[in-house]
Design an enzyme around this catalytic site. Sequence first.
Site, PDB file in Angstrom:
ATOM      1  N   LYS A  10      37.978  45.109  24.139  1.00 48.12           N
ATOM      2  CA  LYS A  10      36.887  45.154  23.149  1.00 48.12           C
ATOM      3  C   LYS A  10      36.920  43.914  22.268  1.00 48.12           C
ATOM      4  CE  LYS A  10      39.233  46.176  19.091  1.00 48.12           C
ATOM      5  NZ  LYS A  10      39.379  45.283  17.968  1.00 48.12           N
ATOM      6  N   MET A 100      42.309  42.945  20.871  1.00 43.81           N
ATOM      7  CA  MET A 100      41.295  43.292  21.872  1.00 43.81           C
ATOM      8  C   MET A 100      41.487  44.709  22.412  1.00 43.81           C
ATOM      9  SD  MET A 100      41.184  39.700  23.889  1.00 43.81           S
ATOM     10  CE  MET A 100      39.646  40.053  24.720  1.00 43.81           C
ATOM     11  N   GLY A 103      46.162  47.664  24.789  1.00 50.61           N
ATOM     12  CA  GLY A 103      46.965  48.884  24.971  1.00 50.61           C
ATOM     13  C   GLY A 103      46.115  50.132  24.815  1.00 50.61           C
ATOM     14  N   ASP A 137      42.017  52.903  17.818  1.00 51.98           N
ATOM     15  CA  ASP A 137      40.994  52.280  18.668  1.00 51.98           C
ATOM     16  C   ASP A 137      40.764  53.037  19.977  1.00 51.98           C
ATOM     17  OD1 ASP A 137      40.524  50.206  16.908  1.00 51.98           O
ATOM     18  OD2 ASP A 137      41.841  48.780  17.934  1.00 51.98           O
TER      19      ASP A 137
HETATM   20  O1  C5P Z   1      46.293  53.713  14.818  1.00 56.15           O
HETATM   21  P1  C5P Z   1      47.037  52.486  15.233  1.00 56.15           P
HETATM   22  O2  C5P Z   1      48.399  52.796  15.778  1.00 56.15           O
HETATM   23  O3  C5P Z   1      46.249  51.598  16.126  1.00 56.15           O
HETATM   24  O4  C5P Z   1      47.258  51.632  13.875  1.00 56.15           O
HETATM   25  C1  C5P Z   1      48.211  50.607  13.764  1.00 56.15           C
HETATM   26  C2  C5P Z   1      48.461  50.315  12.298  1.00 56.15           C
HETATM   27  O5  C5P Z   1      47.320  49.687  11.705  1.00 56.15           O
HETATM   28  C3  C5P Z   1      48.705  51.552  11.436  1.00 56.15           C
HETATM   29  O6  C5P Z   1      50.059  51.905  11.386  1.00 56.15           O
HETATM   30  C4  C5P Z   1      48.216  51.107  10.071  1.00 56.15           C
HETATM   31  O7  C5P Z   1      49.208  50.340   9.435  1.00 56.15           O
HETATM   32  C5  C5P Z   1      47.090  50.169  10.399  1.00 56.15           C
HETATM   33  N1  C5P Z   1      45.739  50.799  10.345  1.00 56.15           N
HETATM   34  C6  C5P Z   1      45.163  51.121   9.112  1.00 56.15           C
HETATM   35  N2  C5P Z   1      43.908  51.670   9.087  1.00 56.15           N
HETATM   36  C7  C5P Z   1      43.224  51.890  10.236  1.00 56.15           C
HETATM   37  C8  C5P Z   1      43.779  51.562  11.487  1.00 56.15           C
HETATM   38  C9  C5P Z   1      45.038  51.018  11.514  1.00 56.15           C
HETATM   39  O8  C5P Z   1      45.769  50.900   8.068  1.00 56.15           O
HETATM   40  N3  C5P Z   1      41.992  52.419  10.175  1.00 56.15           N
END
Ligand code: C5P
Length: 288
Positions: A10, A100, A103, A137
Amino acid sequence: MGASAPAYAKLNLSLDILGKRPDGYHDMRMVMQSISLCDDVSLHDSTVPGIRVSSNMSFLPSGSDNIAAKAAIAFFKALDKPCPDLDIHIEKHTPVCAGMAGGSSDGAAVLRLLRESRAPHMGREELEAIAAQVGSDVPFCVRGGTVLCEGRGELMTDLPPLPPCWLTVVKPDFPISTPELFAQVRTRSLRCHPDTQGMIEALQAQDLDGIAHRLYNVFEDVLPRQYREVMEIKHRLLTLGAMAASMTGSGPTVFGLFEDRDTAEEAADTMKKTYSAVFSATPAGPSV
Ligand code: C5P
C-alpha cells in the site's frame, strides 16, 4: 491442500494524525491505496506440528512472531478451533520496514486464504475484525483498493479508485521506527494537515491533478534531521517529472505519482543509479 494469493503493498495518498488515544495508539485519517507491487503468499497443510513461515528473505521471523503466523493464530482463535499445522511461504517482493504494509499485507493474504478454505461463509466485517487484532494496517490490506481509514486504521470507507496513473517507488537504505516517529508527534505540534476532504472529492471527480496536489503525510513534518534524504528523494522525483511525491506511512519509502508511463519509467531508471530498491507500480483494486 495448498493455495496461494497475492499480498498487495500500500501507499498513503494522505496520512493525518488526529490525536493520541487512551489506549496509547493514535487516531488516524488516511487515504490508503493498494498497488500492483506484491508478495506471493502460499499456505500448505503440514505434517509437522505448529505453524512455520518460510521466505526467500532469510532474515524474516519463521515462527509465531511473523505477522503471517499471528494472522493464522488469530483466525482460528476467532473460530474457537485449534490451530492446524501449517506451512506458510512468503515470496517477498515488497521491501520490509518501508511504510508499505509489507508484513500486514502478508497477514491479510493468510486471512483471505484461510477464510476461502476454512470458513467460506465468514462475512467481510468478521474477517476485518480479526485483521484489526493482528495489526493496525491489516484490515485495509484485507480489503484493498482505495479506502479512507480512520480510528487506528480499522474504520474503513471505500472510495472511488485512483484514476489510471504510474507510480515510481523509492526505498532508501535505512529504517525508520514507527513507534519512534509517533513519539515525535507527541513532542512536536503538527504545522499542517492534509486536505482529506478535498482528496476524497478529487477521487470522486476522478481529478488526478487534484489528487496529486493533495498528497500529504504529516509524518514528513516531524521527520528527524538524520532522515532528510527522504526530502531529497521527493525533490528528485519532482524534478524527474512527477506530478507530486510523498513519503508513505512512517517511511522511509517515497513515491512519485506520474501521469505518463514513459516519464515514470525513466524516473525509475534514473533513481536506480542511486538506490537499489526502486519499483514501478500501478494502482490495484479491492481484494475481497
Ligand atoms: O498496530 P501496529 O502493530 O501496526 O502498530 C505499530 C506501532 O505503531 C504501535 O505499537 C504504536 O506505537 C504505533 N501506532 C499508533 N497509532 C496507530 C497505529 C500504530 O500509535 N493508529
